[in-house]
Design a protein around this motif. Structure first.
Motif, short mmCIF file in Angstrom:
data_model
loop_
_atom_site.label_atom_id
_atom_site.label_comp_id
_atom_site.label_asym_id
_atom_site.label_seq_id
_atom_site.Cartn_x
_atom_site.Cartn_y
_atom_site.Cartn_z
N ARG A 63 42.24 40.75 43.18
CA ARG A 63 42.67 39.43 43.04
C ARG A 63 41.26 38.75 43.66
O ARG A 63 40.62 39.01 44.46
CB ARG A 63 43.64 39.03 44.15
N TYR A 90 45.23 32.96 42.67
CA TYR A 90 44.14 33.74 42.43
C TYR A 90 44.34 34.27 41.05
O TYR A 90 45.30 34.23 40.44
CB TYR A 90 44.51 35.05 43.40
N ARG A 145 37.44 35.94 48.27
CA ARG A 145 38.01 37.02 49.09
C ARG A 145 38.59 38.11 48.04
O ARG A 145 39.98 38.18 48.18
CB ARG A 145 39.15 36.13 49.93
N TYR A 146 37.86 38.67 47.25
CA TYR A 146 38.67 39.66 46.33
C TYR A 146 38.96 40.88 47.22
O TYR A 146 38.43 41.36 48.08
CB TYR A 146 37.30 40.28 45.58
N PHE A 147 40.34 41.20 46.67
CA PHE A 147 40.74 42.61 47.27
C PHE A 147 41.83 43.09 46.29
O PHE A 147 42.10 42.52 45.08
CB PHE A 147 41.31 42.41 48.76
N PRO A 148 41.99 44.48 46.38
CA PRO A 148 42.49 45.13 45.09
C PRO A 148 44.01 44.48 45.19
O PRO A 148 44.74 44.14 46.24
CB PRO A 148 42.60 46.60 45.76
N ASN A 189 40.46 34.80 44.72
CA ASN A 189 41.41 33.94 45.56
C ASN A 189 40.60 32.61 45.33
O ASN A 189 39.58 32.39 45.97
CB ASN A 189 41.75 34.23 46.81
#
Lengths: 486, 96, 487
Positions: free
Chosen positions: A85, A97, A278-281, A87
């Motif tokens: 994602r 996102y 703030r990328y995260f899986p 955001n």
């Protein structure tokens, strides 16, 4: 570009991020249609709108298409790729996102070969290509004080193709983008419609002193949706950066927008403020796992790719590399050419000249696609057959072509209706020559006195009298003999 | 891990949350304490451990057939929207 | 008809099938109790009387025709986190005060298809963020055992409703203990299934990798019946698992002879109330008597579950709740000056204090420069905790320990300090991090208040967990205790 000195002092470095909309029926994470031009929000379902509680499910066709592209770019297809994602808040981004791929993209380390102006080849590295969803559209016009949000495009599958910073001029960048455009259309994974935004790019542009090994600070020009804009925007930006640096300034890393009306790029500071994505899986999606069997099944579906087809056309039909390149720039054009040659195999070079010349000009003039059906390949083949069997001359053929283009009749119908069949009867041509010579005693005397240039005058008079139908080769030979007194 | 007032303002901005003057110091204090509390994780040796993003390891993403299954329901979906006009969701003018 | 409200799901199902009473009668009886209790308990956010009676009449018609699903005619309540078409879904938040979902959650659809009658939507901590039901915009829920006490959270409304016999069963969700902790504090049975067992489609997301829908009922047998109707693969949820749903009811009566029960060593820590511990140890002795073999099992990383959770859950929530922006649904501030003002004020006004705290915590741990130190680190420690569970289940069939450190606490007792509140979930969070099925069953009273025993199983071992819970309920009657005044 102004100032030759500048061009030698500075080197341009360009990397492109191309966004190609994948030609799926439904969206990447929902069953909404992707058709262009629907009424506002008519194609935005609960998933596209980011309603509370809804969840994404990945479209198989989007995955297949990305893999197809990867194979065509001779890239690595990831056995395991992950959606993440990205955001940020924006009204056309419903969930707050964007679902994209970040650390583990589906395609990595590919390459694409472009032809430079001097005819040499250059390989451009493709860093990665990843799947993501498109955002919606913000509409400002006709809405005083407010912005309207249409989310029909939200969730449309995109593949973002990121190049290495290996292009050194706007022309190279355009060549790369055109080549990628050709490729995605060959693969039938993108309709390539740039006006509708199906194929667009962001250009990362920087300059550095020749000989410098470190890259300069880059600016990112967003959302370029025509080849011409890419070239102009990059050239403008390069010039701007050089001027800035030469006057002691510094290039700021920022996002810029190209204004086609003013022909300049300008800073988009409004979008720049403190972005932290703030990328995260994405926990709503699992890793995409592709096995060899799947990848091989996609490979088996690959069509003949542009480079291979170009080489084959050059060899098979004796065309120049340049002509073969032009003819294979689109799959439809190449198909048209090959169909024409199949039906009129006598002279493939002649066919190439007609397809690239008269046909392409007519299509351009009327803004038609080669597969529009306006002039089927069989029709053009019919015309070419009449040229090679000497029924008509090349010049008359142009007239026949225009008539075919205008009313859709076949070459033979037009030739017979208009009586355009070439005169190849020697005695008939001789009769006309005799008449012309009788009517032009002065010119005849001058010619015989050594004014060779008057030969053309006699050719013209005979053609005029025959309505252009005299076989040119025969006419030349007979005229030369008669004027010479033979 | 004491957060500054500026950091709290920056986080609130990223999260698009209006904080009242009364709320800011409360969050400054409690977020600092929460970060101290979760900070104990730093002491765990995880050198050879892969992060676990998902409770069911080993499962892969399922793929959906590329079929259009949806029809136009925008009026129903927009019944929850604060302001709409001509099928569009409206927001204050966005300056590009 | 006063006895109708005391019956569990299994008993009601049998009575309805046998036509001993009608669904309208059962539904009316429960609606009357719900309406009477509302002032005291505040367990419901919406009561859907008319719809419920219409559904009850339809159920009666189906039952009369010899049709009707496993739950035909039985009134149930949904936690207000499940989207219900045409009925307001608030998630306990001002943000969704006027939100009417245009669709049903899969869980809602499935239970309706089984014939269940929805009587209303239960109160909850705002967006399921809380352990006491005090963060609801619609006011706290009170514990039927003592209205000065909290019912637990976040599924406090569902738990209080079942405990007070307002409904025989209710849906709930569990992200860090939100089913099991209120079940323990209210003296009922609460099951959180394996992650992926129950569809999350239509369940407003808090932390997607931890959220799981489940049930709150009086008994394990009732839970088995209800879960059987709720569980199953859903093509609309990518994290839903395509595994057949066993017949949980048929598997309830498994003998415990030779069952290897692991005592979760780390749960018997210094934070555990001595009396609470005693009740848990009493239950363990019952199991020994039934033929189970007890061994102590250590999960050394388990005490780290709370800090891991308070990184992972806020991170996911900060992203999940970004969609509440005042544009397409939900609260919008009055007269926004510009886009930024629209976002910041709509969200600032629409979310309560705890939700904002978690969004901010999550935003911080994902932000540039902190992602590795917090988010990635937490996911690595999560893997260690998961590995502890995997190892444990190589030795034992189930793990048993307390559900909470103490019985229900007073309203307002822990609101001042978020960490004290967070630590209330210390025994429940581990199962969420590892995605394991876990149940809380009443195992006794401490100072007149119920406490729970927690049984955790390996992935998809719901049937085993339910049968172990059921065995205890065959020889004890703690689950049949009704709070005073609510019998």
């Amino acid at each position: 570009m102004s100032g030759a000195g500048r061009e030698t002092a500075w080197e341009t470095v360009i990397g492109l991020e191309i966004h190609a909309q994948l030609a799926t029926q439904s969206k990447i994470f929902s069953g909404s249609a992707t058709t262009y031009g629907a009424a506002p929000n008519a194609q935005a379902n609960l998933v596209d709108l980011g309603y509370p509680g809804v969840l994404p499910v990945l479209n198989a066709a989007a995955v297949r298409m990305a893999v197809k592209l990867g194979l065509a770019l001779d890239a690595k297809i990831a056995a395991r790729s992950v959606f993440a994602r990205k955001n940020y808040f924006y009204p056309d981004l419903p969930k707050g996102y964007q679902i994209s791929q970040y650390e583990l993209p589906i395609v990595a380390q590919g390459q694409l070969t472009i032809v430079l102006e001097d005819g040499t080849y250059k390989r451009i590295g493709v860093t990665r290509a990843h799947l993501e969803e498109d955002a919606g559209k913000s509409l400002h016009e006709g809405l005083p004080g407010v912005t309207g949000i249409d989310l029909n495009r939200a969730g449309t599958p995109l593949v973002e193709i990121v190049s290495e910073p290996e292009m050194r001029s706007a022309r190279e960048a355009v060549a790369y983008m055109k080549k990628m455009h050709t490729l995605v259309r060959y693969l039938e994974i993108c309709d390539g419609n740039m006006q509708e935004g199906s194929f667009r790019c962001d250009a990362n542009v920087s300059v550095r002193r020749v000989g410098e090994t470190k890259f300069g600070t880059r600016a990112e020009i967003k959302n370029l949706n025509s080849f011409r804009f890419v070239e102009r925007a990059i050239n403008y930006e390069v010039q701007r950066q050089i001027e800035l640096l030469e006057s002691g300034g510094k290039v700021v890393q920022e996002t810029r927008l190209y204004d086609p009306d003013k022909g300049e790029t300008r800073s988009m500071r409004s979008k720049e403020e403190a972005n932290d994505y703030r990328y995260f899986p994405d926990p709503d999606l699992l890793p995409v796992e592709l096995d060899t069997a799947f990848i091989e099944s996609v490979r088996a579906e690959l069509p003949e790719l542009p480079d291979a087809r170009s080489a084959r056309l050059a060899g098979q039909y004796g065309l120049s590399a340049y002509d073969a390149g032009v003819l294979t720039a689109s799959r439809e054009l190449a198909d048209y050419y090959e169909e024409t040659v199949r039906l009129a195999p006598q002279d493939p070079k002649l066919a190439a000249n007609w397809v690239m010349g008269e046909l392409s000009a007519a299509l351009n003039r009327d803004n038609l696609a080669v597969d529009s059906g306006r002039l089927p390949a069989a029709r053009l083949a019919g015309l070419l057959t009449r040229i090679t069997d000497q029924t008509i001359s090349g010049k008359i053929a142009k007239e026949v072509f225009e008539a075919m283009w205008a009313d859709g009749a076949s070459a033979d119908e037009i030739i017979s209706a208009r009586g355009l069949k070439q005169i190849t009867d020697t005695s008939a041509i001789e009769r006309v020559i005799d008449e012309v010579m009788a009517k032009s005693p002065a010119q005849l005397a001058d010619y015989r006195a050594g004014k060779d240039k008057l030969f053309g005058f006699f050719v013209g008079q005979v053609m005029k009298a025959t309505g252009g139908k005299a076989n040119p080769a025969q006419l030349n030979e007979l005229l030369r003999r008669k004027l010479g007194g033979g | 891990m004491a957060l500054t007032r500026e950091q709290i303002a920056g986080i609130a901005y990223l999260a698009r949350l209006d904080l009242t003057p009364g709320e800011a110091p409360v969050y400054q204090e409690s977020l600092s304490r929460i970060l101290d509390f979760v900070g104990q994780l730093a002491r765990v040796d995880t050198a050879s451990v892969a992060p676990m993003a998902h409770p069911l390891a080993g499962l892969a993403q399922r793929l959906r057939a590329d079929q259009v299954t949806e029809t136009d329901h925008h009026e129903q979906y927009q019944a929850n929207a604060p302001t709409v006009a001509a099928g569009l969701y409206l927001v204050p003018k966005v300056i590009e | 008809m006063s006895e109708l409200h005391g019956m569990g799901l299994v008993e009601l199902a049998a009575g309805l099938k046998a036509r001993r009473f009608s669904s309208v009668e059962v539904t009316e009886a429960h609606l009357a109790r719900i309406e009477r209790a509302q002032g005291e308990l505040n367990a419901f956010i919406s009561v859907t009387r008319e719809q419920a009676l219409a559904q009850a009449r339809a159920a009666d018609a189906a039952l009369a025709a010899g049709r009707g699903g496993a739950l035909a005619g039985i009134p149930i309540a949904h936690k207000d986190i499940f989207c219900t078409q045409g009925v307001r879904t608030t998630c306990g938040s001002r943000m969704l005060e006027n939100f009417v979902s245009p669709y049903d959650a899969t869980v809602v659809q499935k239970l309706q298809a089984a014939g269940a009658v929805m009587v209303g939507k239960t109160n909850m901590d705002e967006f399921a963020m809380g352990s006491s039901n005090e963060t609801s915009y619609y006011g706290p829920v009170r514990n039927p055992w003592d209205p000065k006490l909290v019912p637990g959270g976040s599924s406090g409304g569902s738990a209080a409703a079942v405990a007070a016999r307002l409904v025989p069963g209710a849906t709930a969700t569990d992200t860090g203990g939100s089913i099991r902790q209120p079940a323990a504090l209210c003296g009922i049975t609460g099951l959180k299934p394996t992650y992926g067992r129950v569809s999350r489609y239509g369940m407003v997301a808090f932390a997607s990798s931890l959220d799981q829908g489940g049930v709150l009922t009086v008994s394990a047998a009732d839970a088995a019946l209800m879960l059987g109707e709720m569980a199953g693969f859903d093509p609309r949820d990518s994290t839903s698992v395509d595994t057949p749903v066993p017949d949980y009811q048929a598997q309830l009566r498994q003998p415990l002879t030779g069952l290897k029960v692991g005592l979760l060593k780390e749960f018997f820590d210094k934070g555990l109330d001595a009396d609470n511990e005693q009740r848990v140890r009493d239950a363990l002795r019952v199991y020994e008597g039934l033929g189970a073999k007890l061994t102590e099992v250590s999960l050394p990383n388990l005490p780290l579950s709370v800090p891991v959770y308070y990184v992972v859950a806020p991170a996911e929530c900060s992203s999940n709740l970004a969609r509440f922006d005042g544009v397409r649904f939900g609260h919008r501030c009055d007269k926004p000056r510009d886009l930024m003002d629209l976002y910041c004020r709509s969200r600032g006004e629409g979310f309560g204090a705890e939700v904002k705290r978690r969004i901010m915590t999550g935003t911080y741990v994902l932000s540039a420069g902190y992602y590795d130190a917090y988010y990635l680190k937490a996911q690595r420690v999560r893997a260690l905790i998961n590995a502890d569970f995997v190892r444990a289940f190589q030795q034992v069939d189930v793990l048993i320990g307390p559900t909470t450190p103490t019985p229900a606490f007073a309203l307002g007792a822990k609101t001042a300090d978020p960490i004290t509140m967070y630590l209330n979930d210390i025994y429940t969070i581990g199962a969420n991090l590892a995605g394991l099925p876990a149940i809380s069953v009443p195992c006794g009273l401490v100072r007149g208040l119920p406490v729970g025993l927690q049984i955790v199983g390996p992935h998809f071992a719901e049937a085993r967990v339910l049968s172990v819970a059921h065995a205890l309920q065959q020889v004890t009657d703690w689950h049949r205790r009704v709070p005073e005044g609510w019998a």
